[in-house]
Design a protein around this motif. Structure first.
Motif: not given
Length: 232
Positions: A34, A90, A93, A168, A170, A172, A195
């Motif tokens: 993040l 992480q 998510f 925040s 994400k 990936t 998001t």
């Protein structure tokens, strides 16, 4: 600075093992990391062009990401949690890449974003094996080198964080097909995703809107410049 010494050691550890077979276990050990609004605000005061994203492995064998703006990296005036941030990779998510997606000023469509992320999830092992095969041949050895650091355009972060309610982003891994004069094939990249939940009442199911940015660049295979990545 003890923190900086540890950061350099962790980055150095990844560099020492990145071309080994077990490197894939780190790259696939989670879904991503993040980038918070607070991170962005700290960097925004400096008005950088890029965020440098270093891959690392700590003393506990955990995969880590270090993010620092390119101006700080050039000047080597690192301050942990002010202009350089350590990120955990992480395992998952809280929200997944789902439905009702949109894009910013990018050529990346939602369908293409899903495809690249899925390609990474399904084909990461095959991609690493392909990289290993490239390193066995003198002509393609350089193209087979595993990535050490990515650059993320700060303009992407600025546009995604234009939503003041966003806490925040994400980030990936994904695989993108690239074609050059020397070689064509898939390369690892970082896709940023914002998001947004949209619901009219607590009793209704929330819709999820995803906005993507995909202008990251990995080094290698891209060529580095002098004084570009001073934590390597």
């Amino acid at each position: 600075m003890e923190d900086l010494k540890i950061i350099r050691e962790n980055i150095s550890k990844w560099n020492s093992i990145r071309n080994e077979k077990n490197a894939i276990s780190y790259l696939t050990s989670g879904s991503g990391f993040l980038i918070t609004a607070e991170d962005f605000e700290n960097w925004d005061l400096l008005a950088p062009e890029f965020i440098n994203c270093y891959l690392a492995v700590n003393e506990n064998n955990d995969f880590k990401i270090y993010l620092v703006d390119n101006l700080t990296d050039q000047e080597q005036d690192y301050k942990l949690n002010e202009n350089i941030f350590e990120k955990n990779f992480q395992e998952y998510f809280d929200e997944s890449f789902l439905n009702q997606k949109g894009t910013i000023n990018s050529n990346l469509t939602p369908t293409e974003a899903d495809s690249r992320i899925a390609t990474w999830v399904l084909c990461a092992n095959a991609w690493v094996n392909h990289k290993q095969a490239l390193r066995q041949e003198e002509v393609t050895a350089e193209s087979g080198e595993m990535v050490q650091v990515f650059t993320l355009p700060f303009s992407d972060l600025r546009e995604l964080f234009s939503d003041k309610n966003l806490e925040s982003l994400k980030a990936t891994f994904a695989l993108k097909f690239e074609e050059t004069e020397a070689l064509s094939g898939y390369e690892i990249e970082i896709i940023l995703a914002k998001t947004e939940f949209q619901s009219k009442s607590l009793s209704e199911v929330s819709l999820v809107k995803e906005t993507f940015a995909d202008m990251s660049k990995g080094y290698p295979p891209s060529k580095t410049a002098i004084n570009q990545f001073n934590l390597l």
